[in-house]
Design a protein around this motif. Structure first.
Motif, mmCIF file in Angstrom:
data_model
loop_
_atom_site.group_PDB
_atom_site.id
_atom_site.type_symbol
_atom_site.label_atom_id
_atom_site.label_comp_id
_atom_site.label_asym_id
_atom_site.label_seq_id
_atom_site.Cartn_x
_atom_site.Cartn_y
_atom_site.Cartn_z
ATOM 1 N N VAL A 99 -88.443 -46.642 15.387
ATOM 2 C CA VAL A 99 -89.547 -46.631 16.354
ATOM 3 C C VAL A 99 -90.764 -45.948 15.746
ATOM 4 O O VAL A 99 -90.662 -44.873 15.165
ATOM 5 C CB VAL A 99 -89.141 -45.950 17.678
ATOM 6 N N GLU A 100 -91.890 -46.629 15.883
ATOM 7 C CA GLU A 100 -93.165 -46.085 15.418
ATOM 8 C C GLU A 100 -94.105 -45.951 16.609
ATOM 9 O O GLU A 100 -94.019 -46.725 17.559
ATOM 10 C CB GLU A 100 -93.805 -47.036 14.398
ATOM 11 N N THR A 101 -94.992 -44.973 16.536
ATOM 12 C CA THR A 101 -96.016 -44.812 17.565
ATOM 13 C C THR A 101 -97.360 -45.245 16.994
ATOM 14 O O THR A 101 -97.641 -45.037 15.813
ATOM 15 C CB THR A 101 -96.099 -43.360 18.063
ATOM 16 N N HIS A 102 -98.145 -45.868 17.838
ATOM 17 C CA HIS A 102 -99.472 -46.364 17.455
ATOM 18 C C HIS A 102 -100.412 -46.167 18.633
ATOM 19 O O HIS A 102 -99.962 -46.152 19.783
ATOM 20 C CB HIS A 102 -99.412 -47.863 17.120
ATOM 21 N N PRO A 103 -101.718 -46.083 18.375
ATOM 22 C CA PRO A 103 -102.660 -46.071 19.494
ATOM 23 C C PRO A 103 -102.554 -47.405 20.237
ATOM 24 O O PRO A 103 -102.436 -48.459 19.613
ATOM 25 C CB PRO A 103 -104.030 -45.934 18.824
ATOM 26 N N HIS A 104 -102.583 -47.351 21.560
ATOM 27 C CA HIS A 104 -102.522 -48.568 22.364
ATOM 28 C C HIS A 104 -103.931 -49.116 22.563
ATOM 29 O O HIS A 104 -104.887 -48.355 22.691
ATOM 30 C CB HIS A 104 -101.866 -48.281 23.715
ATOM 31 N N ARG A 105 -104.061 -50.426 22.618
ATOM 32 C CA ARG A 105 -105.389 -51.056 22.689
ATOM 33 C C ARG A 105 -106.184 -50.672 23.929
ATOM 34 O O ARG A 105 -107.403 -50.768 23.939
ATOM 35 C CB ARG A 105 -105.276 -52.568 22.547
ATOM 36 N N PHE A 106 -105.500 -50.234 24.988
ATOM 37 C CA PHE A 106 -106.207 -49.801 26.201
ATOM 38 C C PHE A 106 -106.157 -48.286 26.360
ATOM 39 O O PHE A 106 -106.333 -47.768 27.456
ATOM 40 C CB PHE A 106 -105.620 -50.478 27.442
ATOM 41 N N GLY A 107 -105.903 -47.583 25.275
ATOM 42 C CA GLY A 107 -105.797 -46.128 25.310
ATOM 43 C C GLY A 107 -104.344 -45.701 25.444
ATOM 44 O O GLY A 107 -103.508 -46.462 25.912
ATOM 45 N N ARG A 137 -93.348 -48.996 19.156
ATOM 46 C CA ARG A 137 -92.952 -50.282 18.584
ATOM 47 C C ARG A 137 -91.699 -50.139 17.732
ATOM 48 O O ARG A 137 -91.470 -49.108 17.117
ATOM 49 C CB ARG A 137 -94.045 -50.828 17.666
ATOM 50 N N VAL A 138 -90.949 -51.231 17.684
ATOM 51 C CA VAL A 138 -89.854 -51.369 16.732
ATOM 52 C C VAL A 138 -90.034 -52.742 16.093
ATOM 53 O O VAL A 138 -90.291 -53.727 16.791
ATOM 54 C CB VAL A 138 -88.454 -51.188 17.379
ATOM 55 N N ASP A 139 -89.976 -52.788 14.776
ATOM 56 C CA ASP A 139 -90.200 -54.035 14.034
ATOM 57 C C ASP A 139 -91.527 -54.687 14.408
ATOM 58 O O ASP A 139 -91.641 -55.909 14.504
ATOM 59 C CB ASP A 139 -89.048 -55.023 14.264
ATOM 60 N N GLY A 140 -92.539 -53.870 14.690
ATOM 61 C CA GLY A 140 -93.857 -54.379 15.010
ATOM 62 C C GLY A 140 -94.016 -54.917 16.412
ATOM 63 O O GLY A 140 -95.085 -55.395 16.777
ATOM 64 N N LYS A 141 -92.957 -54.859 17.219
ATOM 65 C CA LYS A 141 -93.013 -55.367 18.588
ATOM 66 C C LYS A 141 -92.988 -54.204 19.566
ATOM 67 O O LYS A 141 -92.247 -53.245 19.399
ATOM 68 C CB LYS A 141 -91.846 -56.303 18.851
ATOM 69 N N GLU A 142 -93.791 -54.331 20.614
ATOM 70 C CA GLU A 142 -93.935 -53.242 21.569
ATOM 71 C C GLU A 142 -92.714 -53.074 22.465
ATOM 72 O O GLU A 142 -92.228 -54.033 23.058
ATOM 73 C CB GLU A 142 -95.172 -53.475 22.439
ATOM 74 N N ILE A 143 -92.257 -51.822 22.573
ATOM 75 C CA ILE A 143 -91.239 -51.455 23.554
ATOM 76 C C ILE A 143 -91.942 -51.154 24.872
ATOM 77 O O ILE A 143 -91.544 -51.622 25.927
ATOM 78 C CB ILE A 143 -90.443 -50.217 23.090
ATOM 79 N N GLY A 144 -92.985 -50.341 24.816
ATOM 80 C CA GLY A 144 -93.751 -49.946 25.985
ATOM 81 C C GLY A 144 -94.898 -49.057 25.541
ATOM 82 O O GLY A 144 -95.047 -48.777 24.352
#
Length: 106
Positions: free
Chosen positions: A19-27, A32-39
């Motif tokens: 699992v990686e954390t990234h800034p979300h496009r709406f703040g 994500r896991v494997d580049g796909k969003e969990i939530g």
């Protein structure tokens, strides 16, 4: 799980394999896991995740999630992180989605 609210949720999800954390496009923070969003989190008290229709209906029916705060007719649900139980519910839903996503990649 340690901490509370968004901090506890973030700590838990970030500890899962891949699992990686990234800034979300709406703040906020996206998980994500494997580049796909969990939530994703909006601020300290709102967690959103996209589910299959049966999952969405189940979690809402059990009172663990609410229809999405902006798009209530979509597959998205919202969890307001007001109590430790809300955080536990969000983790339970995210874990179910994570497990399904990981199974698919095998």
């Amino acid at each position: 799980m340690s901490g509370n609210g968004a901090a506890g949720l973030t700590e838990e999800l970030a500890s899962w394999d891949g699992v990686e954390t990234h800034p979300h496009r709406f703040g906020g923070i996206e998980f994500r896991v494997d580049g796909k969003e969990i939530g994703h989190l909006h601020g300290d008290r709102l967690f959103d995740l996209h589910l299959t229709p049966p999952e969405r209906d189940r979690w809402i029916g059990e009172g663990k999630a609410e229809p999405h705060h902006v798009y209530p007719e979509s597959g998205w649900v919202s969890v307001y992180l007001n109590t430790e139980q809300d955080v536990a519910n969000a983790i339970e839903m995210a874990r179910a989605k994570y497990d399904r996503m990981v199974r698919r990649r095998r």
